[in-house]
Design an enzyme around this catalytic site. Sequence first.
Site, PDB file in Angstrom:
ATOM      1  N   GLU A  77       0.816  -1.230   0.000  1.00 31.16           N
ATOM      2  CA  GLU A  77       0.000   0.000   0.000  1.00 31.16           C
ATOM      3  C   GLU A  77       0.847   1.276   0.000  1.00 31.16           C
ATOM      4  OE1 GLU A  77      -2.733  -0.464   3.278  1.00 31.16           O
ATOM      5  OE2 GLU A  77      -3.535  -2.336   2.498  1.00 31.16           O
TER       6      GLU A  77
ATOM      7  N   GLU B  27      -4.887  -7.962  -0.591  1.00 31.61           N
ATOM      8  CA  GLU B  27      -5.803  -7.988   0.550  1.00 31.61           C
ATOM      9  C   GLU B  27      -7.144  -7.418   0.099  1.00 31.61           C
ATOM     10  OE1 GLU B  27      -4.375  -5.636   3.823  1.00 31.61           O
ATOM     11  OE2 GLU B  27      -2.319  -6.349   3.572  1.00 31.61           O
TER      12      GLU B  27
END
Length: 380
Positions: free
Chosen positions: A219, A319
């Site tokens: 991320e 995810e």
Amino acid sequence: MKQSNSLFFIAVLLSLVSCAKMEEKRYMPVNKNAMPEVVQLLDFLYSIQGKYTLTGIHNFASDINRYDQVVDSLTGKTPVIWGSDFSFNALGENQCDFRHCGPLNLTVPGNRTVPCEVLNLSTTQQRQLIVDAAIKKYHEGRIITLMWHCCWPTNGDDCNGDDIWRWADNLPSQEEWDELTTDGTELNNLWKKQMDGIAVYLKQLQAAGVPVLWRPFHEMNGVWFWWCNKPGENGFKKLWISMYNYLTDYHKLNNLLWVWNTNAPRNNPGDEAGPYADYYPGSDYVDVLAADVYHADWKQSHHDELVALGKGKIISLGEVGALPSTEVYENQPQWSWFMPWGYFILNSDNVKIAKDIYNHPRSVNLDMIDFSDQTYKLKK
């Protein structure tokens, strides 16, 4: 009329040939010394690309099988992808505020029957549990993916969670970043010491012949972790390449497939995630391009833009919070796997849809994998 028909059939033929070439395009691992198990795993991923999606689930060191069991209870299936996190030890008075990411020294998040408690196991013991479980799962035919919530290098493996979750107003300065990514500086050496600690466990997996989908510093295009929000040549890209070179050339880790794991781009004020391309280190350093999707943010562009950036490379969902609807799932066929983040599988919407997604015709669970000769292939 005949000439028009001929031109039409030629155009169709050329289109079919072009599509066939696209389907046949497969990349070798970026590490030219990748061990055979890694080459075979990547080849397997290409063999199902656009046709099937592997199911997954994330598990935490403090309760290593819990979310496997939850998926089984909801769907009757065992996922193929097994994920976990080398993580960190949470310090300070607000330790439990960071339980959601599974610090090594706290009880597992999402288990509402267990209050947040500090565990008595050391970092070494907890990480060893992960490695031992990964080896066992691999021999069952699972595919292993590992990540790392990493403290700022001056703190080693023990820090207040606020040291990791910096947010936009407390990210490292450019001067700090330059020191971090410059070989031989004090900060750079501390970061390498952290990587030395992780390499110990990755080498155990290598010795056991276990290939790993390795997705560190995820991320990075967001604004929340200390490694976030550094676009451009001297930003995250430089950190990633340094890490790749250190673990590959210095530590000789040849059991890793390198998963560059972004967040789905978004414009939420104070919670932004920038364009994929601004953080991409290049095809020479990435085997798989992944995105994390939270807040049920299932835009088609999140899928399509990653496909375009990868130019034929594997893409995946590193995810997810909410599972996709069946319509989204069918309209985004290039995701090679998805992995709910542990306790998110217990969210009410996921509980309702999990059986449909894990049992969808394009989903591959463990019962569809033939691993009898220690290679991944679909059962006939």
